[in-house]
Design an enzyme around this catalytic site. Structure first.
Site, PDB file in Angstrom:
ATOM      1  N   LYS A   1       3.566   8.579   9.238  1.00  0.00           N
ATOM      2  CA  LYS A   1       3.307   7.906  10.492  1.00  0.00           C
ATOM      3  C   LYS A   1       4.494   8.411  11.622  1.00  0.00           C
ATOM      4  O   LYS A   1       4.313   9.578  12.001  1.00  0.00           O
ATOM      5  CB  LYS A   1       3.125   6.520  10.374  1.00  0.00           C
ATOM      6  CG  LYS A   1       2.291   6.199   9.273  1.00  0.00           C
ATOM      7  CD  LYS A   1       1.723   4.791   9.255  1.00  0.00           C
ATOM      8  CE  LYS A   1       0.366   4.375   8.347  1.00  0.00           C
ATOM      9  NZ  LYS A   1       0.508   3.859   7.237  1.00  0.00           N
TER      10      LYS A   1
ATOM     11  N   ASP B   1       9.241   2.908   0.327  1.00  0.00           N
ATOM     12  CA  ASP B   1       8.313   3.379   1.206  1.00  0.00           C
ATOM     13  C   ASP B   1       7.999   3.203   2.432  1.00  0.00           C
ATOM     14  O   ASP B   1       7.853   2.087   3.074  1.00  0.00           O
ATOM     15  CB  ASP B   1       6.810   3.117   0.379  1.00  0.00           C
ATOM     16  CG  ASP B   1       5.688   3.765   1.091  1.00  0.00           C
ATOM     17  OD1 ASP B   1       5.810   4.492   2.309  1.00  0.00           O
ATOM     18  OD2 ASP B   1       4.559   3.418   0.712  1.00  0.00           O
TER      19      ASP B   1
ATOM     20  N   TYR C   1       0.839  -1.279   0.035  1.00  0.00           N
ATOM     21  CA  TYR C   1       0.023   0.036  -0.027  1.00  0.00           C
ATOM     22  C   TYR C   1       0.678   1.228  -0.045  1.00  0.00           C
ATOM     23  O   TYR C   1       1.877   1.135   0.831  1.00  0.00           O
ATOM     24  CB  TYR C   1      -0.899   0.023   1.279  1.00  0.00           C
ATOM     25  CG  TYR C   1      -1.936   1.337   1.206  1.00  0.00           C
ATOM     26  CD1 TYR C   1      -2.850   1.291   0.361  1.00  0.00           C
ATOM     27  CD2 TYR C   1      -1.720   1.944   2.305  1.00  0.00           C
ATOM     28  CE1 TYR C   1      -3.603   2.415   0.585  1.00  0.00           C
ATOM     29  CE2 TYR C   1      -2.436   2.970   2.503  1.00  0.00           C
ATOM     30  CZ  TYR C   1      -3.337   3.500   1.592  1.00  0.00           C
ATOM     31  OH  TYR C   1      -4.272   4.456   1.569  1.00  0.00           O
TER      32      TYR C   1
END
Ligand SMILES: *Cc1c(COP(=O)(O)O)cnc(C)c1O
Length: 426
Positions: A265, A237, A142
């Site tokens: 995050k 990522d 994702y």
């Protein structure tokens, strides 16, 4: 549950599905999502004043635990000085210096407001730099919800049972090539077919949006070599792994250096922050230096920077935290594995450091295909059982369990007991 039901009813009338992100709904596990009122350390408290031992940690950011005193104090100080100026601030300079210092592959870095934005922008830079259009991503990884990346995109999409999203024009995904995680041949095949068209390979160096899938030995190195051979950029990522596996992320942990890195995050310490950065020569493409346009009214927001800086500074000043956290993860997930073995259950545990996943499948999980074999109905029962025992897990089989520095051995022992009871019941 009275208040949770009450808020859910109200929410459903004014918010699609009652939630602002689909992963918060309890669609795949049944039951009512909890409405959280406050959090401290390893605990969440809901609107009914139930207390839960939390293993989501806001999906990763809360590596120090919730409401860390120093982080809160720094945010409060920043608030006193103003919430946003839309102008340059010293806090942004300090943040950029810190990121460049902590992560050696990053020479220039740009702040944005989410992981989605970070990835979207990094891909634009890669395309601008190489003059190529195609990208390779891995099924089950994702990278946020931008159009071009919603192709076999892992957890949220998996759980909803929708292979791709409506509303994404075919034109937006025609340059997105899917490869198989841990399968270098599937990447090679794309490169051989279009050797001069691929701008970048983007990968989660540990795939943490289809449960937790570790890179097999040689996989990340292999991607590095293929990218070099074909003149494509390698993008890690690290929205989940950044500042989690180690202070320099998965790239430090595995010793493979990407050209560009995306963060989210943890970098915001609980505030909406993302960032992308990498080699100077590549990042010089970004406006106003270069012709790749990317902007943001609230980017580098001073309150958000204060939270992120506070958390990263604490992590930097306590290098032993990563050893502690990773050893805690080894013990905890190792204990779950031992328990499964001793009770004769065939399920699989994948873990690295403080990230882990218990898959209800007998097969080893090394990619999207094998992750999908999991028994999601059994996971739903497991999730409900754990919640009843006061343990808050992400409401999907395909999400990670996130440990934080606030989890104690005693707390983790309670989780093991709760799992033991579950195994006896089924
Ligand atoms: C969460 C996540 C994103 C998206 O970040 P948001 O802040 O939710 O937009 C991107 N990549 C990875 C690996 C993620 O886990």
């Amino acid at each position: 549950m009275k208040n949770a039901k009450y808020f859910l009813e109200r929410a459903k009338k004014v918010i699609p599905g009652g939630v602002n992100s689909p992963v918060r709904a309890f669609g795949s596990v049944g039951g009512t999502p909890r409405f959280i009122k406050r959090a401290k350390g390893a605990y969440l408290y809901d609107e009914d004043e139930n207390c839960y031992l939390d293993f989501v940690g806001s999906w990763g950011p809360m590596i120090l635990g919730h409401s860390h005193d120093e982080v809160i104090r720094r945010v409060q100080d920043a608030c006193q000085r103003g919430l946003s100026f839309g102008a340059a601030t010293a806090a942004e300079v300090e943040m950029a210096e810190l990121v460049c210092e902590l992560v050696p592959s990053i020479e220039l870095v740009r702040m944005v407001n989410s992981g989605t934005e970070a990835v979207m922008s990094a891909i634009r830079v890669a395309r601008g730099f190489t003059g190529r259009d195609k990208i390779i991503k891995f099924s089950g990884c994702y990278h946020g919800h931008s159009d071009g990346l919603l192709v076999q995109a892992g957890s949220g999409v998996m759980t909803a049972g929708v292979p791709d999203s409506l509303g994404v024009p075919v034109g937006c995904t025609k340059d997105t090539l899917s490869a198989r995680y841990n399968d270098l041949d599937s990447v090679k095949a794309h490169f051989s077919r279009c050797p001069e068209e691929i701008a970048a390979v983007i990968v989660e160096p540990v795939a943490a949006n289809m449960g937790v899938v570790l890179p097999e030995e040689g996989f990340l190195e292999g991607l590095r070599k293929l990218c070099d051979a074909y003149g494509a950029l390698l993008i890690f990522d690290e929205v989940i792994t950044g500042f989690r596996l180690a202070i320099d992320g998965a790239q430090g942990y595995y010793g493979v250096t990407p050209d560009l890195t995306t963060f989210g995050k943890i970098i915001g310490g609980g505030m909406p922050v993302g960032a992308y950065g990498g080699k100077r020569q590549i990042m010089e493409m970004v406006a106003p230096l270069g012709s790749v346009y990317q902007a943001g009214t609230l980017s580098g927001n001073p309150v958000a920077m204060a939270a992120g800086m506070a958390q990263l500074t604490i992590l930097k000043e306590h290098p032993q935290y990563y050893r502690e956290l990773n050893e805690k993860g080894d013990r905890f997930f190792g204990n779950i594995e031992r328990l499964l073995r001793e009770t004769g259950h065939p399920w699989k545990v994948n873990h690295v450091g403080s990230l882990g996943c218990l898959y209800f499948t007998k097969q080893d999980v090394k990619d999207y295909e094998s992750a999908k074999n999991s028994d999601t109905e059994l996971f739903a029962k497991f999730h409900n059982h754990m919640l009843e025992q006061g343990i808050y897990l992400a409401p999907s089989q395909f999400e990670a369990v996130f440990l934080s520095l606030a989890h104690t051995e005693e707390m983790l022992g309670k989780v093991l007991e709760a799992i033991t009871i579950f195994l006896q019941k089924i």
